[in-house]
Design a protein around this motif. Structure first.
Motif, PDB file in Angstrom:
ATOM      1  N   SER A 118       0.806  -1.221   0.000  1.00 33.49           N
ATOM      2  CA  SER A 118       0.000   0.000   0.000  1.00 33.49           C
ATOM      3  C   SER A 118       0.840   1.271   0.000  1.00 33.49           C
ATOM      4  CB  SER A 118      -0.932   0.014   1.208  1.00 33.49           C
ATOM      5  OG  SER A 118      -0.193  -0.023   2.423  1.00 33.49           O
ATOM      6  N   SER A 175       0.729   3.073  -3.327  1.00 31.60           N
ATOM      7  CA  SER A 175      -0.618   3.323  -3.859  1.00 31.60           C
ATOM      8  C   SER A 175      -0.719   4.692  -4.500  1.00 31.60           C
ATOM      9  CB  SER A 175      -1.663   3.193  -2.753  1.00 31.60           C
ATOM     10  OG  SER A 175      -1.468   4.168  -1.745  1.00 31.60           O
ATOM     11  N   VAL A 222      -2.995   4.861   4.730  1.00 27.84           N
ATOM     12  CA  VAL A 222      -2.953   3.414   4.505  1.00 27.84           C
ATOM     13  C   VAL A 222      -2.409   2.749   5.768  1.00 27.84           C
ATOM     14  CG1 VAL A 222      -2.657   3.598   2.006  1.00 27.84           C
ATOM     15  CG2 VAL A 222      -0.630   3.551   3.479  1.00 27.84           C
TER      16      VAL A 222
END
Length: 772
Positions: free
Chosen positions: A62, A65, A378
């Motif tokens: 993540s 991302s 995240v």
């Protein structure tokens, strides 16, 4: 929703405009107009496309991302090493029982054969102009294309997948709130308003989500608050008598979504699978937040929302989505260029565009942008612990000193619609803050606490568990109330630019009236009849002050602005404002060796933080500066500032721009936009600095400074290039007062283009001194 063939965005720039017109303008004229609009939209898309973020390999996790959203619904999206598309879903109003802003969940999309494997071509692009993420993997018959977008006009997420050969598709929801769990230690900081309770009689509990089973064609899930920290917060702060007057905003708040798609069937409560291979699938996810009496009532609302969204023609919806983003980028821009500026020109321009993208993706929802991550946090490694996607440092409350900075950047950008949630939150909290003032201090008016839940109170950690009050146990923010002055100043700027008289009468004046009344009645007058602000503090930095500069400068600035209003005010208001302006103490200015400069306060002691309160007289309150007079006093104050740095929420770059210091402002802006979180792949995930990732202050400060380097408006005169370095070429379009836009192009140290709309304001534009 009728879905047509997936078309690569490189081949559909003209098509989207034609779709919009074909319904209402038959024949050759519709085609001509469509082509004309397409040329215009193509120019907008081309100008911003140079800042598209392109990756040529999947991400590990993540931390790699990309952010995308529609202002209320957000995704953190990546493709993992296994070739699966993965994304968190977030929302601006998904407040939990503990007033934490939770993720809705995580979705994994798997294709078979797989989207990508080692050795294959891969390309993931954030298409800023189109408001979408495009992914291409493989070549020839193995090529697959994904397009992901969050509809700018409707509450729905689309994942479009297409392959040259048929494939299977699986979409799986992952939730991590599966059972009751107490959070404590470092993780409890994400529910910071409830920490600091030594007796532990209010444990911070995470409660599980619910999967709605028994659905053949969809996955439906939700989180429903059956408990709430709102009552214990008000009761602890001696406001329990207000619980009936102001209903609990957390209890029974329910948020979740429905995931479905043509050709997909539910195989369990969390997974959709294709029944047969296809060349194309479209996955839809419909998030919803609502306060309802029962969970079933929420489910009914969700079904109606899905029906309403799916009744819209798919191609028309996509065209309208694209048109929204084209219109957004056409509002304003700043493109820095030139060989003399070198690589920093692109870094600055890209940083400006990407921060504005993040603002738009998370700034049109039910609540303001969270300074500590917006809706794009995240899961994170903090020390030796790994926390889930619901974690953010400093928790759920809004720090005014931090919250304000993205919003100051929206004025010159013309992003007025993004400012609505901030103004709405303070307007909604006004009545409770008035009642709170009466209960605590037995006088009229209203104060807004520096660290504030969206409903208007402190968190118990700051107020103090079992604290007699009325002022907070947290001395950093005990008397830091000047946020009410500053939001009034911001609203007055909004009104000056938009000339919206309804906004003035319904929003600005009610808040201004109560904030000024508080400052008028809370302190005594001295022997000369002047208000003596004591006890007081200068921001979080100086805890023991007399007449702190942020208050004195802020009230002077706001009162002068209010007195300049020509319409919409009563005589009694004008008389009260004139009296209060007369009663203000003088600015705390001193003289040393023939140099005059502003102090943090008339008297100041007990240093605890690292702000420069004296420079609030330059920004945000603009009493000293290039466009507002007293420049030498402002410059000398700047030279003597105690803390010299531009990172996070520090404002040196903005104040340098207001003082006409082009080289200093440029250095700071370039530094901010060049420095993002080392562990994050996306080049505008700043931080954590003082807050969290992505830090919304770090990029916003640089945005504000860059705008003020290019243009300053003192209410009557517009100064062009007041702090712009000669070695930076630039093309910009920015907004100024009285519904004015200024478009300018500078090349080789010369102004090549200047367009002012309306033309009647052209005579108000003056070149900065170094450009004359």
């Amino acid at each position: 929703m009728t879905q047509s063939e997936f078309t690569d965005s490189r081949r559909c720039k003209n098509v989207t405009q034609f779709v919009l017109l074909r319904e209402s303008m038959p024949g050759k004229w519709s085609i001509l107009i469509a082509l004309s609009l397409a040329v215009s939209s193509f120019a907008v898309a081309q100008s911003v496309s140079q800042y598209d973020v392109v990756w040529e390999a999947p991400s590990e996790d993540s931390s790699g991302s990309m952010p995308i959203g529609n202002g209320d619904i957000g995704l953190n999206l990546w493709v993992d090493p296994a070739g699966e598309l993965v994304f968190y879903i977030s929302k601006t109003d998904s407040w939990s029982e503990n007033a934490r802003l939770l993720k809705l969940g995580l979705v994994r999309v798997k294709m078979s054969p797989g989207l990508w494997e080692q050795g294959m071509v891969f390309r993931q692009k954030l298409n800023l102009g189109g408001g979408q993420i495009e992914i291409t993997a493989g070549e020839g018959e193995r090529e697959r294309r994904l397009r992901v977008w969050v509809d700018a006009n409707r509450p729905v997420i689309f994942v479009e997948a297409r392959g040259e050969r048929p494939f299977d598709l699986e979409a799986k929801l992952q939730i991590w709130r599966t059972h009751e769990r107490r959070i404590k230690g470092a993780e409890a900081v994400s529910a910071r308003g409830l920490t600091g309770n030594d007796k532990n009689d209010y444990p911070i509990i995470v409660y599980p989500d619910t999967i709605a089973t028994g659905r053949a064609d969809s996955v439906v899930w939700y989180h429903r608050n059956e408990k709430s920290c709102y009552p214990v917060t008000l009761k602890n702060q001696h406001l329990g008598g207000l619980l009936q007057k102001y209903p609990d905003p957390l209890m029974h708040r329910t948020f979740g979504g429905s995931m479905l798609g043509e050709g997909l069937r539910a195989v369990d409560g969390v997974t959709l699978k294709s029944q047969e291979t296809r060349n194309r699938f479209v996955l839809e996810i419909h998030p919803l937040t609502a306060q309802t009496k029962t969970g079933d009532e929420w489910l009914e609302l969700l079904e109606k929302q899905v029906e309403r969204v799916d009744s819209q023609d798919f191609e028309l919806a996509r065209a309208e989505h694209r048109r929204w983003w084209e219109s957004f980028w056409d509002r304003s821009w700043i493109h820095v260029s030139g060989s003399k500026a070198g690589d920093e020109a692109h870094v600055v321009s890209r940083g400006y565009a990407l921060q504005r993208w993040i603002n738009a993706c998370g700034g049109r929802g039910g609540y303001p942008i969270k300074f500590n991550g917006s809706i794009f946090t995240v899961d994170a490694q903090v020390g030796d612990e790994h926390f889930d996607g619901d974690y953010r440092r400093w928790g759920a409350m809004y720090w005014w000193q931090n919250t304000r900075l993205p919003y100051w950047s929206m004025l010159a950008a013309g992003d007025f619609d993004l400012m609505g949630p901030l103004f709405a939150m303070y307007s909604s909290a006004l009545d409770l803050c008035k009642d709170k003032t009466t209960i605590y201090y037995q006088h009229k008016g209203a104060f807004f606490p520096e660290t504030m839940y969206f409903w208007g109170t402190n968190g118990n950690c700051d107020y103090g568990w079992g604290h007699p009050g009325p002022e907070t146990i947290n001395q950093y923010i005990r008397r830091e109330w000047q946020g009410g002055i500053e939001i009034t100043a911001m609203m007055l700027d909004y009104h000056a630019m938009k000339q919206d008289e309804q906004f003035l009468s319904e929003t600005v004046l009610p808040i201004a009236e109560e904030v000024l009344t508080f400052y008028d009645e809370h302190w005594d007058r001295d022997a000369d009849g002047k208000i003596r602000f004591e006890p007081a503090q200068a921001l979080e930095t100086w805890w023991q002050c007399v007449n702190p500069t942020p208050e004195v400068a802020g009230l002077r600035h706001v009162l002068q602005r209010l007195l300049a209003l020509e319409e919409g005010v009563r005589r009694s208001q004008v008389a009260a404002w004139r009296r209060m302006l007369r009663d203000l103490p003088p600015m705390p200015v001193t003289d040393e060796d023939g140099k005059r400069f502003v102090l943090p306060a008339e008297k100041f002691d007990v240093l605890r933080n690292s702000e420069n309160p004296e420079l609030y007289a330059v920004f945000p309150y603009r009493l000293y500066g290039l466009a507002f007079g007293n420049l030498e006093v402002g410059l000398e104050t700047w030279r003597r500032r105690r803390v010299k740095e531009s990172v996070g929420w520090r404002q040196d770059s903005i104040q340098a721009a207001y003082l006409g210091l082009a080289d200093e402002a440029a250095k700071y802006v370039s530094g901010n936009f060049s420095t993002w979180h080392k562990a994050s792949r996306f080049p505008a995930f700043w931080g954590p600095n003082f807050d969290w990732v992505p830090d919304q202050d770090h990029g916003s400060v640089a945005m504000i400074a860059l705008q003020r380097m290019a243009l300053q408006d003192n209410g009557g005169q517009i100064i062009l290039l007041p702090a712009w370095p000669k070695n930076w070429d630039v093309a910009f379009k920015l907004h100024a007062g009285m519904n004015t836009t200024v478009e300018c192009e500078v090349r080789g140290g010369k102004v090549l283009k200047l367009e002012v709309r309306p033309g009647s304001r052209r005579s108000d534009v003056k070149l900065g001194s170094q450009w004359q």
